[in-house]
Design a protein around this motif. Structure first.
Motif, PDB file in Angstrom:
ATOM      1  N   UNK A  86       0.820  -1.220   0.000  1.00 61.27           N
ATOM      2  CA  UNK A  86       0.000   0.000   0.000  1.00 61.27           C
ATOM      3  C   UNK A  86       0.856   1.273   0.000  1.00 61.27           C
ATOM      4  N   UNK A  87       1.887   1.378   0.862  1.00 60.83           N
ATOM      5  CA  UNK A  87       2.761   2.554   0.766  1.00 60.83           C
ATOM      6  C   UNK A  87       3.466   2.685  -0.581  1.00 60.83           C
ATOM      7  N   UNK A  88       3.761   1.552  -1.252  1.00 59.68           N
ATOM      8  CA  UNK A  88       4.383   1.613  -2.576  1.00 59.68           C
ATOM      9  C   UNK A  88       3.465   2.308  -3.575  1.00 59.68           C
ATOM     10  N   UNK A  89       2.172   1.989  -3.515  1.00 63.36           N
ATOM     11  CA  UNK A  89       1.208   2.652  -4.391  1.00 63.36           C
ATOM     12  C   UNK A  89       1.110   4.138  -4.042  1.00 63.36           C
ATOM     13  N   UNK A  90       1.174   4.465  -2.744  1.00 59.00           N
ATOM     14  CA  UNK A  90       1.134   5.861  -2.309  1.00 59.00           C
ATOM     15  C   UNK A  90       2.316   6.633  -2.873  1.00 59.00           C
ATOM     16  N   UNK A  91       3.507   6.049  -2.813  1.00 56.26           N
ATOM     17  CA  UNK A  91       4.705   6.698  -3.349  1.00 56.26           C
ATOM     18  C   UNK A  91       4.579   6.893  -4.858  1.00 56.26           C
ATOM     19  N   UNK A  92       4.039   5.893  -5.545  1.00 54.43           N
ATOM     20  CA  UNK A  92       3.881   5.979  -7.004  1.00 54.43           C
ATOM     21  C   UNK A  92       2.978   7.141  -7.395  1.00 54.43           C
ATOM     22  N   UNK A  93       1.845   7.298  -6.706  1.00 52.33           N
ATOM     23  CA  UNK A  93       0.916   8.382  -7.038  1.00 52.33           C
ATOM     24  C   UNK A  93       1.457   9.743  -6.585  1.00 52.33           C
ATOM     25  N   UNK A  94       2.259   9.750  -5.523  1.00 51.98           N
ATOM     26  CA  UNK A  94       2.888  11.005  -5.092  1.00 51.98           C
ATOM     27  C   UNK A  94       3.872  11.493  -6.150  1.00 51.98           C
ATOM     28  N   UNK A  95       4.666  10.583  -6.690  1.00 52.42           N
ATOM     29  CA  UNK A  95       5.571  10.947  -7.782  1.00 52.42           C
ATOM     30  C   UNK A  95       4.792  11.435  -9.002  1.00 52.42           C
ATOM     31  N   UNK A  96       3.675  10.786  -9.309  1.00 51.58           N
ATOM     32  CA  UNK A  96       2.874  11.175 -10.472  1.00 51.58           C
ATOM     33  C   UNK A  96       2.366  12.615 -10.327  1.00 51.58           C
ATOM     34  N   UNK A  97       1.849  12.940  -9.151  1.00 51.05           N
ATOM     35  CA  UNK A  97       1.374  14.308  -8.913  1.00 51.05           C
ATOM     36  C   UNK A  97       2.527  15.306  -8.984  1.00 51.05           C
ATOM     37  N   UNK A  98       3.684  14.912  -8.471  1.00 52.14           N
ATOM     38  CA  UNK A  98       4.855  15.773  -8.499  1.00 52.14           C
ATOM     39  C   UNK A  98       5.292  16.053  -9.937  1.00 52.14           C
ATOM     40  N   UNK A  99       5.342  14.995 -10.771  1.00 50.73           N
ATOM     41  CA  UNK A  99       5.746  15.168 -12.167  1.00 50.73           C
ATOM     42  C   UNK A  99       4.729  15.984 -12.950  1.00 50.73           C
ATOM     43  N   UNK A 100       3.457  15.756 -12.688  1.00 47.95           N
ATOM     44  CA  UNK A 100       2.423  16.494 -13.423  1.00 47.95           C
ATOM     45  C   UNK A 100       2.469  17.982 -13.097  1.00 47.95           C
ATOM     46  N   UNK A 101       2.829  18.316 -11.861  1.00 47.94           N
ATOM     47  CA  UNK A 101       2.945  19.736 -11.493  1.00 47.94           C
ATOM     48  C   UNK A 101       4.185  20.369 -12.121  1.00 47.94           C
ATOM     49  N   UNK A 102       5.226  19.564 -12.316  1.00 45.29           N
ATOM     50  CA  UNK A 102       6.459  20.072 -12.928  1.00 45.29           C
ATOM     51  C   UNK A 102       6.359  20.143 -14.447  1.00 45.29           C
ATOM     52  N   UNK A 103       5.683  19.153 -15.046  1.00 46.45           N
ATOM     53  CA  UNK A 103       5.638  19.042 -16.507  1.00 46.45           C
ATOM     54  C   UNK A 103       4.193  19.056 -17.002  1.00 46.45           C
ATOM     55  N   UNK A 104       3.446  20.071 -16.612  1.00 44.59           N
ATOM     56  CA  UNK A 104       2.010  20.124 -16.917  1.00 44.59           C
ATOM     57  C   UNK A 104       1.717  20.008 -18.414  1.00 44.59           C
ATOM     58  N   UNK A 105       2.476  20.710 -19.237  1.00 46.45           N
ATOM     59  CA  UNK A 105       2.190  20.701 -20.678  1.00 46.45           C
ATOM     60  C   UNK A 105       3.455  20.489 -21.514  1.00 46.45           C
ATOM     61  N   UNK A 106       4.472  19.886 -20.910  1.00 51.05           N
ATOM     62  CA  UNK A 106       5.728  19.688 -21.628  1.00 51.05           C
ATOM     63  C   UNK A 106       5.764  18.311 -22.292  1.00 51.05           C
ATOM     64  N   UNK A 107       6.373  18.274 -23.461  1.00 56.68           N
ATOM     65  CA  UNK A 107       6.549  17.015 -24.183  1.00 56.68           C
ATOM     66  C   UNK A 107       8.048  16.733 -24.339  1.00 56.68           C
ATOM     67  N   UNK A 108       8.495  15.537 -24.063  1.00 59.01           N
ATOM     68  CA  UNK A 108       7.729  14.309 -23.777  1.00 59.01           C
ATOM     69  C   UNK A 108       7.527  14.022 -22.299  1.00 59.01           C
ATOM     70  N   UNK A 109       7.903  14.960 -21.418  1.00 57.60           N
ATOM     71  CA  UNK A 109       7.878  14.679 -19.977  1.00 57.60           C
ATOM     72  C   UNK A 109       6.470  14.381 -19.450  1.00 57.60           C
ATOM     73  N   UNK A 110       5.462  15.111 -19.951  1.00 56.97           N
ATOM     74  CA  UNK A 110       4.104  14.907 -19.449  1.00 56.97           C
ATOM     75  C   UNK A 110       3.584  13.500 -19.734  1.00 56.97           C
ATOM     76  N   UNK A 111       3.651  12.999 -20.989  1.00 55.70           N
ATOM     77  CA  UNK A 111       3.224  11.606 -21.208  1.00 55.70           C
ATOM     78  C   UNK A 111       4.127  10.586 -20.529  1.00 55.70           C
TER      79      UNK A 111
END
Length: 254
Positions: A86-111
């Protein structure tokens, strides 16, 4: 840290806070401790069963699959992986939110952020599959879980290093540079260890040489340890964050 109080008969929410770094450390230490215990018990009490193969040549280290398939080792391993999932899934989604805030509309980082989340989840699912279906029960399913875990983990680490290369490029923080550098080193080590493990596994099955399976087991340990070390770098990435659990109580009128 726990917070909560009772004012005029009304309970306030119970709040549990823990640093994200402590959460990451605990998540990594659970499978690490479980693996060490399982290998130790297998080596001391089930040595012949854990090291025996179809080649019937001397071996001196049990493979991970053999160590977590025997009893009581399998229950220890399943307990540790169950707690850490369960904490592994939490870390995965935390990284996802972090990357999306950093690369909101950048290519190829966003995909790539979306792909990274997918492979992080499949890595965890592969680990759970090879854990709860042992090689002594259904070897094919266990093998497929192992392959899913290895492939997903390597691709996840590759994408992560690519994303952190972009972060390092635009960041002035020495912590971001350190995180990228160590991630890259652990990725390189992991790939090298995977290659050596695959080579000695092939060599053992092809020639049945004494010691080949032992070297396979050794590099298999190193694959797992380098993977754990890679995930441990999350302590630097989110060192100022906290995990907060809030327990809400319903107000009752009497």
């Amino acid at each position: 840290m726990l917070q909560g109080s009772n004012i005029f008969g009304h309970e306030r929410p119970l709040v549990f806070r823990v640093s994200f770094s402590a959460c990451v450390l605990g998540t990594v230490c659970l499978p690490l401790l479980g693996l060490i215990i399982c290998v130790f018990i297998s080596s001391i009490f089930h040595f012949d069963d854990a090291t025996g193969t179809h080649c019937q040549v001397p071996n001196y280290l049990p493979s991970i699959s053999a160590s977590i398939s025997l009893s009581p080792e399998c229950y220890i391993w399943r307990f540790c992986i169950g707690l850490h999932s369960a904490p592994r899934f939490l870390v995965a989604f935390t990284y996802f939110k972090f990357y999306k805030s950093r690369f909101a509309s950048k290519f190829p980082e966003s995909p790539l952020s979306c792909l990274n989340l997918g492979f992080s989840i499949s890595e965890n699912l592969g680990l759970m599959l090879l854990t709860y279906v042992s090689s002594s029960e259904t070897y094919f399913v266990h093998k497929e879980g192992f392959v899913l875990f290895i492939i997903s983990s390597v691709i996840h680490m590759l994408i992560t290093c690519r994303l952190w290369k972009a972060i390092k490029k635009y960041s002035l923080s020495p912590e971001d540079a350190k995180s990228h550098n160590w991630k890259s080193r652990f990725l390189l080590l992991n790939v090298c260890f995977c290659a050596f493990a695959a080579f000695f596994y092939w060599k053992h099955n092809m020639y049945c040489e004494s010691g080949s399976y032992t070297l396979f087991a050794l590099f298999e340990y190193l694959v797992v340890f380098s993977n754990m070390a890679f995930h441990l770098t999350a302590m630097w990435d989110f060192k100022s964050r906290e995990v907060m659990v809030i327990s809400l109580s319903e107000d009752k009128d009497f």
